[in-house]
Design a protein around this motif. Structure first.
Motif, PDB file in Angstrom:
ATOM      1  N   LYS A 176      29.770 105.881 -14.102  1.00 60.58           N
ATOM      2  CA  LYS A 176      29.592 104.504 -13.627  1.00 60.58           C
ATOM      3  C   LYS A 176      29.474 103.491 -14.774  1.00 60.58           C
ATOM      4  CE  LYS A 176      29.408 106.237  -9.500  1.00 60.58           C
ATOM      5  NZ  LYS A 176      30.596 106.179  -8.622  1.00 60.58           N
ATOM      6  N   ASP A 177      30.276 103.703 -15.835  1.00 63.80           N
ATOM      7  CA  ASP A 177      30.253 102.747 -16.948  1.00 63.80           C
ATOM      8  C   ASP A 177      31.406 101.752 -16.863  1.00 63.80           C
ATOM      9  OD1 ASP A 177      32.405 104.340 -17.599  1.00 63.80           O
ATOM     10  OD2 ASP A 177      31.756 104.745 -19.662  1.00 63.80           O
ATOM     11  N   GLY A 178      32.156 101.801 -15.762  1.00 64.42           N
ATOM     12  CA  GLY A 178      33.261 100.888 -15.569  1.00 64.42           C
ATOM     13  C   GLY A 178      34.565 101.333 -16.187  1.00 64.42           C
ATOM     14  N   VAL A 179      34.591 102.529 -16.776  1.00 62.87           N
ATOM     15  CA  VAL A 179      35.796 103.033 -17.439  1.00 62.87           C
ATOM     16  C   VAL A 179      36.086 104.451 -16.942  1.00 62.87           C
ATOM     17  CG1 VAL A 179      36.890 103.603 -19.632  1.00 62.87           C
ATOM     18  CG2 VAL A 179      35.299 101.670 -19.500  1.00 62.87           C
ATOM     19  N   ILE A 180      37.319 104.676 -16.509  1.00 59.56           N
ATOM     20  CA  ILE A 180      37.751 106.035 -16.164  1.00 59.56           C
ATOM     21  C   ILE A 180      38.304 106.665 -17.432  1.00 59.56           C
ATOM     22  CG2 ILE A 180      39.322 107.430 -14.779  1.00 59.56           C
ATOM     23  CD1 ILE A 180      39.197 105.277 -12.636  1.00 59.56           C
TER      24      ILE A 180
END
Length: 232
Positions: A176-180
């Motif tokens: 859930k850090d905004g990066v896949i």
């Protein structure tokens, strides 16, 4: 090792077929835990009755790659998608081949990046029904210019076939850090990530080359999506 299919399709095959509308979201499922389908390029189903055939540009390529498909094809067929290894036929990497053929060839750095191969279904099909595709393996695996372990090789080769059938990378933003991120995929209790995880998934044991349960569920979803639309 592998490139996102949306980008790959735009280069090699997107001009080959016309855009067709997707089915209603209520009738199909395009992702789940550990699997994802190529709905972004209009392929998210596979015929339960059709046999998909893997063909090769040369006899030497068939000899080289076919043994790596054995275990994966057993699992794919057991999941309800019929697929077999065929013979040799010409390959034009700029267009789709014969219907329901997955054509295999190799080129030097097919996406321009060392060690990356490419697998893509013929995009934008009516009702999302896959009709074959193209796999281009990086020839660097065999000339010694790109170091690849046997485990990664065994997983990469069927990985690209699954792309051509309609499976995409199931990477997701687990932290859930905004990066896949690369390798950011769910794993089994034993730590095994889907063979479709990018850039490297699959078993790291003697089971290398086999689908993980997540991948099998993706194959089953392709069949379920066809049946949900009345495709037999």
């Amino acid at each position: 090792m592998r490139r996102t299919l949306a980008t790959a399709a735009a280069g090699a095959l997107a001009a080959a077929v016309a855009l067709a509308p997707q089915a209603s979201a209520a009738t199909v499922q395009t992702s789940g835990s550990g699997w994802k389908l190529t709905s972004q390029i209009g392929v998210y189903a596979a015929s339960p009755s059709t046999t998909y055939t893997i063909t090769f540009e040369t006899a030497a390529m068939k000899t080289r790659y076919a043994p790596y498909y054995t275990e994966a094809l057993k699992q794919i067929n057991a999941a309800g998608l019929h697929i077999t290894v065929g013979g040799v036929e010409p390959v034009d990497i700029n267009k789709c081949g014969p219907k329901n053929h997955i054509q295999v060839t190799e080129r030097y750095r097919p996406v321009g990046t060392p060690g990356w191969s490419k697998g893509v279904p013929c995009p934008y099909q009516p009702k999302g029904l896959g009709v074959g595709g193209l796999v281009i393996y990086d020839s660097e695996y065999w000339d010694g210019s790109w170091p690849i372990t046997q485990v990664h090789l065994k997983n990469t080769i069927p990985h690209e076939i699954l792309h051509a059938l309609g499976l995409d990378h199931p990477n997701t933003d687990l932290d859930k850090d905004g990066v896949i991120e690369p390798h950011e995929c769910v794993a089994t209790s034993y730590g095994n990530k889907p063979i479709m995880c990018s850039p490297n998934g699959g078993y790291s044991t003697s089971n290398a080359g086999k689908l993980v349960g997540y991948d099998v569920n993706g194959v089953k979803a392709l069949i379920a999506n066809a049946r949900a639309q009345g495709i037999s």
